[in-house]
Design an enzyme around this catalytic site. Structure first.
Site, PDB file in Angstrom:
ATOM      1  CG  PHE A  39      -1.885  -1.170   1.200  1.00 56.35           C
ATOM      2  CD1 PHE A  39      -3.145  -1.031   0.651  1.00 56.35           C
ATOM      3  CD2 PHE A  39      -1.496  -2.423   1.685  1.00 56.35           C
ATOM      4  CE1 PHE A  39      -4.027  -2.107   0.595  1.00 56.35           C
ATOM      5  CE2 PHE A  39      -2.363  -3.503   1.637  1.00 56.35           C
ATOM      6  CZ  PHE A  39      -3.633  -3.345   1.103  1.00 56.35           C
ATOM      7  CB  SER A  77       1.086   0.694   5.171  1.00 54.64           C
ATOM      8  OG  SER A  77      -0.246   0.330   4.903  1.00 54.64           O
ATOM      9  CB  CYS A  78       4.815   3.087   1.600  1.00 60.62           C
ATOM     10  SG  CYS A  78       6.182   4.243   1.460  1.00 60.62           S
ATOM     11  CB  VAL A  79       7.465   3.478   6.815  1.00 58.41           C
ATOM     12  CG1 VAL A  79       8.770   3.683   6.047  1.00 58.41           C
ATOM     13  CG2 VAL A  79       7.534   4.164   8.166  1.00 58.41           C
TER      14      VAL A  79
END
Lengths: 130, 123
Positions: A39, A77-79
């Site tokens: 994501f 999820s992309c940090v």
């Protein structure tokens, strides 16, 4: 076939994230493997555990959580996208001294390298979001 | 990560540099892929060609200047940069106005690059 699914659209703003969910569920039902759900960008909103839907509307985030849990999928999820949009796990909330965390527990925060690695390991990468 | 698994990844960026976050998001993906030593094609189409224009002053709208990062792409071994020829022409741009060398290509060549890629990302 080994698939990676990239979602870069928020839930509800458009159909893209819902389509990604339906695609993922269908691919699994058809016997394909999902190597990773990634994501990115506005897609990180799909991992917000504080989102609330009206009772008569489809709860996409709950659906993602069930799908990930049932199939033990690797959902990231992309940090950097997540932090910008206020999606934090407990560790990031502590690091930045924020009062709460809200990342749904089925998801993990990690970097874009996880998308690149997944691209290398998968037969296909399927993107959702215009 | 072994580069035995290296794939040809084509990135297509079609948005203006500062109107929304897509240009930066696409650039970040490219830089990550470069770290993993993938074979990268970076194609700018439509309004995406504005990302490479020299003389950007985004500090006026409190935005970070992306063009410095584009100019640095060769340092990441990202050398296969392409701009859609018609997009350049329609916007009255020329290749010498770009911050980094890029090859102008027609849509048929873009289609060919896509067909030769393992993975295509569009933002």
């Amino acid at each position: 076939m080994k698939l990676t699914v990239l979602v870069h659209a928020a839930p509800y703003s458009s159909q893209a994230a819902y389509s990604a969910y339906r695609f993922s569920a269908s691919a699994l039902a058809a016997g394909h493997e999902i190597y990773r759900l990634f994501f990115y960008y506005d897609g990180v909103h799909n991992s917000n555990s504080l989102s609330i839907q009206a009772q008569d509307e489809f709860d996409l985030i709950a659906a993602w959580r069930t799908l990930i849990d049932t199939h033990q999928l690797d959902a990231i999820s992309c940090v950097s996208s997540a932090l910008k949009r206020g999606i934090l796990d407990a560790q990031e909330a502590a690091r930045y001294e924020k009062s709460a965390s809200n990342l749904a527990e089925e998801f993990t925060l990690s970097g874009l390298g996880q998308l690149v690695e997944a691209s290398m390991m998968s037969d296909r990468v399927v993107s959702f979001g215009g | 990560m072994s580069i035995d698994n290296a794939k040809t990844i084509t990135f297509i960026s079609r948005s203006t540099p500062y109107g929304h976050g897509r240009a930066k998001a696409c650039l970040d993906m490219v830089l990550s892929a470069a770290v993993f030593e993938q074979k990268i094609n970076f194609i700018f189409m439509d309004d995406g060609v504005w990302q490479l224009k020299k003389g950007q002053t985004p500090s006026n709208i409190d935005a970070k200047d992306l063009s410095a990062a584009f100019a640095a792409l060769p340092l990441y071994e990202v050398n296969d940069l392409y701009v859609e020829a018609s997009a350049i022409e329609e916007r009255g741009l020329s290749l010498d106005e770009l911050v980094v060398p890029a090859q102008a290509i027609e849509s048929a060549k873009i289609a060919e690059l896509i067909s030769l890629s393992d993975v295509v990302f569009t933002l």
